[in-house]
Design an enzyme around this catalytic site. Structure first.
Site, short mmCIF file in Angstrom:
data_model
loop_
_atom_site.label_atom_id
_atom_site.label_comp_id
_atom_site.label_asym_id
_atom_site.label_seq_id
_atom_site.Cartn_x
_atom_site.Cartn_y
_atom_site.Cartn_z
N CYS A 131 -16.83 -1.36 28.22
CA CYS A 131 -15.49 -0.90 27.34
C CYS A 131 -14.71 0.03 28.47
O CYS A 131 -14.02 -0.52 29.26
CB CYS A 131 -16.14 0.02 26.15
N HIS B 176 -19.92 -4.17 24.41
CA HIS B 176 -21.05 -3.29 23.92
C HIS B 176 -22.40 -3.84 24.03
O HIS B 176 -22.90 -4.02 22.99
CB HIS B 176 -20.90 -2.38 23.08
N GLU C 100 -25.11 -2.24 24.63
CA GLU C 100 -26.17 -1.39 23.79
C GLU C 100 -26.31 -1.62 22.67
O GLU C 100 -27.22 -1.23 21.88
CB GLU C 100 -25.61 0.14 24.46
#
Ligand SMILES: Nc1ncnc2c1ncn2[C@@H]1O[C@H](COP(=O)(O)OP(=O)(O)O)[C@@H](O)[C@H]1O
Ligand SMILES: Nc1ncnc2c1ncn2[C@@H]1O[C@H](COP(=O)(O)OP(=O)(O)O)[C@@H](O)[C@H]1O
Ligand SMILES: [Mg+2]
Ligand SMILES: [Mg+2]
Lengths: 367, 1102
Positions: free
Chosen positions: A252, A342, A344
């Site tokens: 990001c 993202h 994650e």
């Protein structure tokens, strides 16, 4: 209690107060996720933003202590159509309304969030205020126009950790990685730790020397709020590390930092990508992954060919299939890559988790 | 990756007749598939026995076989067409099972036909519950503890491990057929028995019960590059234990955090990969423990399913369409999202609204059927609604059901909280209303959660509705804010009126005066992140409307709402055709409907789609929105069945122009008195009749008309509550039990025409000329509802002059009523007199059948007539044949032109009494069939035989036939039974019947009646023999009155054993012709396109 939402262009919506009462300013952005409001609220990248949820029912599963992505709620304001009256989840310990109130987050409910979203889509993200005090649209609009812009905002200092801390590797430790905290989410170090990586989370002000002092095998550039054009310090640290051949992985904001270190520019998207349903293509494999996004800025890079950088050849590794925005960078001659989205995935689908494996492989290779 | 070039022709298998558990959602998916494949330049070959479907229209495939979907027949089609591939994942369980059978028979291999979509192994992995569980385990997920069993003993043994209650589920069945929840050994014996029966692999799975857990479904798509997307998540409001098809379901899932949702997503993706569905859609069901989040995988369907149709309509993501593209080699990222056109299909839709689906049941038609909802599906249709919040969507959905007691009400009852709680405990039709009533009576959300297992969030939403109701009722005045609040939570003007004690239209007046109207939002797959180009709208009481202005004049078509017995896919068929025809004619079409299973609610069927309830209020608001958007020619009400027809007058009163037959004309046909005058003026006769509001009145009418009489409540549909009454005692009973008889709701008493031939006619009238679409001769005598009796076109026994008379009288009726468009008339011939039974000034159930049988697009033509074209114009334009019509079909002794037989499909098998016995298989004036099939061939016998094998197993060609006839039928049975004996059948009969047969030289063996029990040497009774599988066909005509106990036992046994049951002597005669035809040699197949060509050339010659 009544509440008023006014955009910088004067468009106003009247609704009910939700969460804390008072007044708040920020950049109006919309998030299209149907789940994960707790993760969204606590994502530091939303600092100084008033988040409009396109999903009408929010708060149905209440609030628990496992799902937050940081120690607090970061959004500066919250806009929801139909807040839950009753939370229902075996994990819930309190209601969303209570949580917003206790953390002093001003919100508004009961407005036509779709109309607001379409307005932002057509006119672009803009400044906004939500108030339970000033019910005068014109005067509130006046003050909105005097509030700070997101472009040019350097917010890293406001979200980064004051002191370094370590997230231990789960299982046997394989590597050490220094994570530059530009607004890092709790899940990211965990994903690294799951792969046997000990993560040293460092304040954004840390220098290359600080990074190396941790004995790191590689560095991780986190997500975060604000305009990447202001992230000069992080960029110079990254440049320095690239020069030393230290493996780099960015997510990001980190993708934008790496981009700038490679001499690329960044720009503000009209209304950004905020949701957990975005199709991104890995150009190496052609595979499409459904991914979680939260970015208002993007890297400006040539998508059709490999390009030269101060650190040798690099290419755009991932693109968003919706609008062709650059979603990832990969260096050929130095061990560095990054993605704009993202992996994650908190909230969001887990399709991109493989990127953390790529990073460990990278660390492996440069041992 | 572009599409595969090695596939030039594809065979698509449809799902056959509409049955419970497999409805028109498969016409929707199949139609999409056919369209896509043809757009790709692929030759499409289609097999589907259901003539009421859009997909079987000649223009949707290159070769359409309206033939039985049996391995034998499909093999013939393959031999003839030699397709490169077979696409079987869009035709429900029927197509899937047929494909598997073809594979096992080696047919696919022999003709080199590739199974695309899901391959054999994937289908087995997904459908074989045992293998599936292994896969679930292997990917690290959990499924319910279970034991697989092939015999009853194995089942009983399993209970030691699993305990009661436990779930019984046969492998390879659809809609949970044969499955159930066994609470004790007797129930287990029964269900396991039925289950082993139902499973093609005589295999059942016994499973630990996880009743009361939260139930979810995920719809996935996968392409050959292994890209996977989750199209939609669906949460069942009714917890585990109620079949998803019978549950109220909600999209998106409402009560999951992201962590739990992503876990379901991860498991789903692992499953679809492990099962190996290479391309296309699949659906996976989960149970989640509300106390700790433990997840159990229930099942997966490696094909497009009912839920996929729902998910497509709920998200705007056309699963079937994309599945077809993936099947021929495209990848998701190569396929554009129709709705945004900008973005690709390789994303996951996100919703900024709530979708609620509610089931529609028909228990009232099956007295004795167990109304409790369980693990096998019992609903016959469903309605879906979209709102910006749950309360709005829920209340819209409930009123879409068109049954008053489905909606929430707030009358004060004397039923106590405790009583309401117990009522809500057992799942049943209308349970949610009991839940609402319980809350209204003062029960707490937690109490209800305990008694129902429904998630507290949903219960709280119902509570919210009640709270708003209280506010509305108690407010001193109905001000704008309060009214707005009520509308925002989905209250109808009618409900508000009831709460305020004022009529609906007064509320509407106030509302409009306050400038309070719904806005129309758009289903755009992306929560407004991108601009939507497809006008797929839903109403909501919110701020901003999204209806685009237009210059071209529009026609609004009202659909037929949720499927129900008596009003199903046939009406959707007509609506869709009208839309196509009017679009071709340059008009803009606007569809209004709330049935997610249909083609009419596909966003690209019409220029605009409004997914709305078909109530006066909702329709008026759509009309208002469209009139504000541009010129509106008017509203079409005559194609969607009784639902829109019922709105016609009130729409007109509200100033809405009605296209086609006027409301006044409709009244002339619908109102008994007015209709009698029309008949009188035209010099036509109806059976003697009268009306009564009391037993005495009825007795008087009946005695002067003469018994038997046909009695029915006024204003009924599908013959609801109709009964044939043979004497005063029965009449007394009827009047006692007859519901809501009153001065303005009298009982209608008609002379019942005994042994009359019923004739159904569909015609088109433009004010000048009559086009007789078709004259259908019923197989069963009048007295069996037209929807339930088989019929043949062209008529096989009616004389030319009778047909001529039918034509005259139909014309007279069309004139007298003032029809502009379609007219359906039912006649009966008794003793050479032609009686008019009824006239319906609307599209009929038979319109699609007639269109297919005669190769003329009746509904299309009707739509054009409604907007002003004359029949002459249509003949000139080639929409209708240049000369002749369906009443003058070429009959070359049946040599080259077709004879078509329509057969009804009955749902009796799906229902059981509370004790677990089958419900009676009896035909009568009340319609009970759910669907129909068509058999078409060069002669009646073969066509009939085909219709029978398409409707059920088919007729036997040899073996044992059991006969037990009512006295009045004994004479007529002799000839056909003699023929059967000659054909080598062994005839078993009950005493009386056997006597008559012997006297006429037919060898017949007497068998013991059930009521007599076993014989001295343990001879089996007939019922036992049937259950032993010794009987291949049962002929049992109930004597006059109600069916005798024996009759019931016999028919129940036959149903249990899947043996053909013949309940009228006319059916018997037809069956014998069918059996003869079968004897003459095996069935041949011929495409509709071929038959139509034959018809046209024949017509040309004349
Ligand atoms: N182990 C179980 N315990 C309780 N209810 C169950 C169980 N398994 C299935 N059900 C219920 O039965 C319904 C039908 O089961 P399912 O496996 O979906 O069969 P079908 O193939 O007919 O859809 C489910 O929707 C669920 O509500
Ligand atoms: N007078 C009659 N004599 C014999 N059978 C009748 C008579 N009237 C109606 N029926 C039978 O009842 C069925 C239903 O009656 P109908 O008037 O068509 O009601 P619906 O409106 O439900 O179609 C008809 O299809 C016909 O078989
Ligand atoms: Mg199921
Ligand atoms: Mg009728």
């Amino acid at each position: 209690m009544k509440a008023l939402l006014v955009l910088e262009d004067g468009r106003a919506f009247r609704g009910e107060s939700f969460g804390a009462t008072g007044e708040t300013f920020g950049e109006a952005v919309f998030n299209t996720g149907m789940t994960g409001y707790q993760e969204t609220l606590t994502d530091p990248s939303y600092h100084r933003q008033v988040v409009v949820m396109t999903s009408p029912h929010v708060g149905n599963t209440g609030v628990n202590d496992e799902d937050p992505e940081s120690g607090r709620i970061w959004v500066s304001g919250y806009v929801v159509r139909d807040p839950a009256r009753r939370a229902s989840s075996w994990r819930a310990t309190r209601s969303l309304g209570e949580e917003l109130e206790s953390q002093g987050v001003v919100g508004i409910s009961g407005i036509d969030t779709r109309a607001l979203t379409r307005h932002l889509r057509d006119r672009g993200a803009m400044r906004v205020a939500v108030s339970t005090e000033d019910t005068e649209a014109a005067s509130l609009a006046e003050r909105v126009r005097r509030s700070p812009e997101m472009s040019g905002a350097d917010l890293t200092g406001e979200v980064t950790t004051p002191i370094p801390y370590v997230v231990a590797a789960t299982g046997t430790k394989r590597f050490t990685v220094a994570a530059l905290d530009l607004g890092i989410k709790r899940m990211t170090p965990l994903r690294l730790a799951e792969r046997g990586i000990e993560v040293h989370v460092l304040p954004a002000t840390s220098t290359a020397a600080d990074v190396l002092a941790t004995g790191a095998d590689g560095v991780f550039l986190s997500n975060g709020p604000g305009d990447p054009a202001t992230a000069d310090h992080a960029v110079s640290v990254t440049t320095d590390l690239l020069g030393r051949g230290v493996p780099v992985f960015g997510i990001c904001f980190g993708n934008q930092v790496l981009g700038r270190a490679l001499g690329l520019g960044t720009y503000k998207l009209r209304y950004g990508h905020r949701g957990i349903n975005q199709p991104v293509q890995d150009r190496a494999t052609g595979r499409v992954e459904v991914t979680a996004h939260n970015h208002g800025f993007a890297v400006d890079a040539p998508r059709d060919q490999v390009f030269e950088t101060p650190f040798g050849a690099a290419e755009v590794s991932h693109v968003c299939l919706n609008d062709g925005v650059v979603e990832g960078l990969r260096c050929h001659d130095v061990p560095a890559f990054s993605v704009q989205y993202h992996p994650e995935a908190a909230a969001g689908p887990h399709d991109a988790a493989y990127l953390f494996d790529r990073f460990s492989t990278l660390l492996e290779g440069t041992r | 990756m572009p599409r595969r070039t090695d596939i030039t022709s594809v065979l698509v298998i449809g799902s056959g007749p509409i049955v419970i558990g497999q409805a028109c959602e498969f016409d929707y998916s199949g139609t999409q598939a056919c369209r896509v494949l043809r757009d790709e330049g692929i030759r499409v070959v289609l097999v589907n026995s259901n003539p009421a479907t859009i997909m079987t229209d000649p223009e949707f495939a290159d070769a359409t076989y309206i033939e039985p979907i049996t391995p034998e027949i499909v093999t013939k089609v393959i031999e003839k067409e030699r397709p490169d591939a077979l696409l079987a994942t869009l035709g429900g369980q029927t197509a899937l099972n047929t494909a598997m059978a073809l594979h096992e028979a080696g047919v696919l291999e022999q003709y080199g036909v590739e199974l695309i979509g899901a391959n054999v192994d994937a289908i087995e992995a997904g459908e074989d519950r045992q293998r599936f569980k292994a896969i679930v385990e292997q990917i690290g997920a959990e499924s319910a503890r279970s034991v697989i069993a092939h015999t009853l003993d194995e089942c009983l043994a399993a209970t030691d491990e699993l305990g009661y209650p436990l779930v019984v589920r046969p492998s390879f069945t659809m809609g949970g057929a044969g499955s159930g929840l066994a609470r004790d050994e007797t129930e287990l014996r029964r269900m396991a028995g039925a289950g082993l029966q139902a499973s093609p692999t005589t295999e059942v799975l016994l499973e630990e019960s996880i009743l009361g857990w939260k139930e979810y479904e995920l719809e996935l798509m996968r392409d050959k590059a292994d890209n996977v997307v989750v199209v939609c998540s669906i949460e069942n409001l009714d917890p585990m234990g109620v079949h998803t098809g019978d549950s109220i379901t909600v999209a998106p899932a409402m009560t999951l955090t992201d962590r739990e949702y992503q876990r379901l997503r991860d498991i789903s993706i692992d499953v679809i990969r492990a099962v190996g569905v290479d391309t296309g859609g699949c659906n996976i069901q989960f149970a989640v423990n509300p106390d700790d989040g433990r997840i159990i995988v229930i099942e997966m369907n490696p094909r497009v399913s009912r839920s996929s149709a729902l998910a497509s309509k709920a998200t705007g993501f056309p699963i079937a369409k994309i599945a077809a593209k993936l099947a021929v080699g495209y990848t998701l990222d190569e396929i554009p999202n129709d709705i945004t056109r900008e973005t690709p299909a390789s994303f996951e839709p996100t919703l900024d609204y709530v979708v609620v689906k509610v089931p529609r049941f028909a228990f009232e038609k099956f007295p004795g059927a167990d109304p409790r909802l369980t693990t096998h599906m019992k609903s016959v249709g469903e309605a879906m609604a979209i709102g910006r919040c749950f309360t709005e969507a829920l209340q819209k959905a409930l009123r879409s059901l068109e049954s008053r007691d489905a909606q929430f009400g707030w009358e004060t009852t004397d039923v106590g909280v405790a009583e309401w709680l117990t009522r809500a405990e057992v799942p049943h039709d209308g349970r949610l209303r009991d839940v609402q009533q319980a809350l209204w009576a003062g029960a707490s959300v937690d109490e209800l959660h305990d008694s129902t297992g429904i998630d507290p969030w949903f219960l709280d939403q119902v509570q919210l509705v009640n709270e708003v109701a209280t506010e509305v009722r108690e407010a001193s005045e109905l001000d704008r804010d309060l009214l707005a609040r009520a509308k925002r939570h989905g209250f109808s003007d009618l409900q508000i009126g009831r709460l305020r004690g004022m009529p609906e239209d007064v509320v509407r007046g106030v509302r409009h005066a306050l400038g309070l109207r719904p806005v129309f939002k758009t289903v755009d797959t992306c929560a407004a992140e991108f601009a939507a180009l497809t006008p797929y709208h839903y109403s909501s009481y919110d701020e901003e409307t999204e209806v685009a202005l237009r210059d071209e004049p529009a026609v609004i078509i009202l659909g037929s709402g949720p499927n129900r017995i008596g009003q199903g896919i046939e009406f959707d068929y007509s609506c869709v055709h009208a839309s196509f025809a009017l679009r071709e004619r340059g008009l803009r079409t606007v569809m209004v409907n709330c049935n997610p299973e249909t083609v009419s609610t596909d966003y690209d069927t019409s220029d605009r789609l409004y997914f709305e309830p078909l109530t006066l209020e909702d329709v008026l608001e759509v009309v208002h929105a469209e009139q504000a958007a541009g010129p509106v020619l008017g509203v079409v009400v005559q194609l969607g069945g009784q639902t829109p027809l019922g709105l016609a007058q009130r729409l007109k009163d509200a100033g809405v122009p009605i296209i086609g037959t006027s409301p006044e004309a409709i009244h002339l046909a619908e109102d008994r008195g007015a209709f009698s005058e029309v008949l009188g003026d035209a010099g036509l006769i109806a059976p003697k009749h009268g009306t009564a509001t009391s037993y005495d009145g009825a007795r008087r009418v009946a005695t002067d008309i003469g018994y038997p009489v046909l009695v029915r409540p006024s204003y009924v549909l599908g013959g609801r509550g109709m009964e044939i009454v043979y004497d005063e005692e029965q009449l007394a009973r009827y009047m006692r039990e007859a519901t809501e008889v009153s001065a303005d709701r009298p009982v209608l008493v008609d002379r019942f025409l005994d042994d009359a031939i019923e004739i159904d006619v569909d015609a088109l009238y433009d004010g000048e000329e009559l086009y007789l679409g078709g004259v259908m001769e019923h197989i069963e005598e009048a007295g069996i509802h037209s929807g339930d009796s088989a019929c043949v076109l062209p008529p096989v026994t009616l004389g030319r002059d009778l047909v001529a008379k039918v034509r005259e009288q139909t014309l007279a009726l069309a004139r007298g009523i003032g029809v502009r468009g379609l007219l359906n008339v039912q006649f009966a011939v008794a003793a050479d007199v032609l009686y008019v039974l009824e006239a319906n000034p609307r599209a009929s159930r038979t319109a699609p059948f007639v269109s297919k049988a005669t190769g003329v697009p009746l509904a299309k033509a009707a739509a054009l007539v409604m907007v002003g074209d004359s029949i002459a114009d249509l003949r000139a334009a080639g929409v209708l044949p240049a000369t002749g019509d369906g009443g003058r079909l070429p009959t070359h002794g049946g040599a080259v032109t077709p004879v078509a037989v329509k057969e009804a499909v009955m749902p009796f098998k799906r229902f059981r009494t509370v004790e677990g016995r089958g419900v009676d298989h009896m035909l009568g004036p009340e319609m009970r069939s759910t669907g129909e099939v068509m058999g078409i061939d060069a002669n009646f016998g073969t066509a009939f035989a085909k219709s029978q094998s398409a409707a059920y197993g088919g007729l036997p060609t040899k073996g044992v036939v059991f006969v037990s006839m009512a006295d009045r039928d004994k004479r007529n049975m002799i000839f056909p039974l003699k023929r059967m004996a000659d054909l080598g059948f062994q005839v078993l009969a009950t005493e009386g019947t056997a006597d008559v047969l012997r006297r006429n030289g037919v060898e017949a063996i007497v068998v013991r009646k059930h009521s007599h029990g076993r014989g001295p040497d343990g001879e089996l009774t007939i019922v036992e023999r049937i259950l032993e599988g010794e009987v291949d066909m049962v002929v049992n005509t109930p004597s006059g009155q109600r069916a005798r106990a024996d009759g019931y036992e016999i028919r129940a046994a036959a149903i249990a054993m899947d043996r053909p049951i013949i309940t009228t002597v006319q059916q018997l005669a037809a069956a014998v012709q069918g059996i003869e035809a079968l004897g003459r040699g095996e069935l041949d197949v011929r495409s509709i396109q071929d038959w139509n060509a034959a018809l046209r050339s024949e017509a040309g010659e004349r």
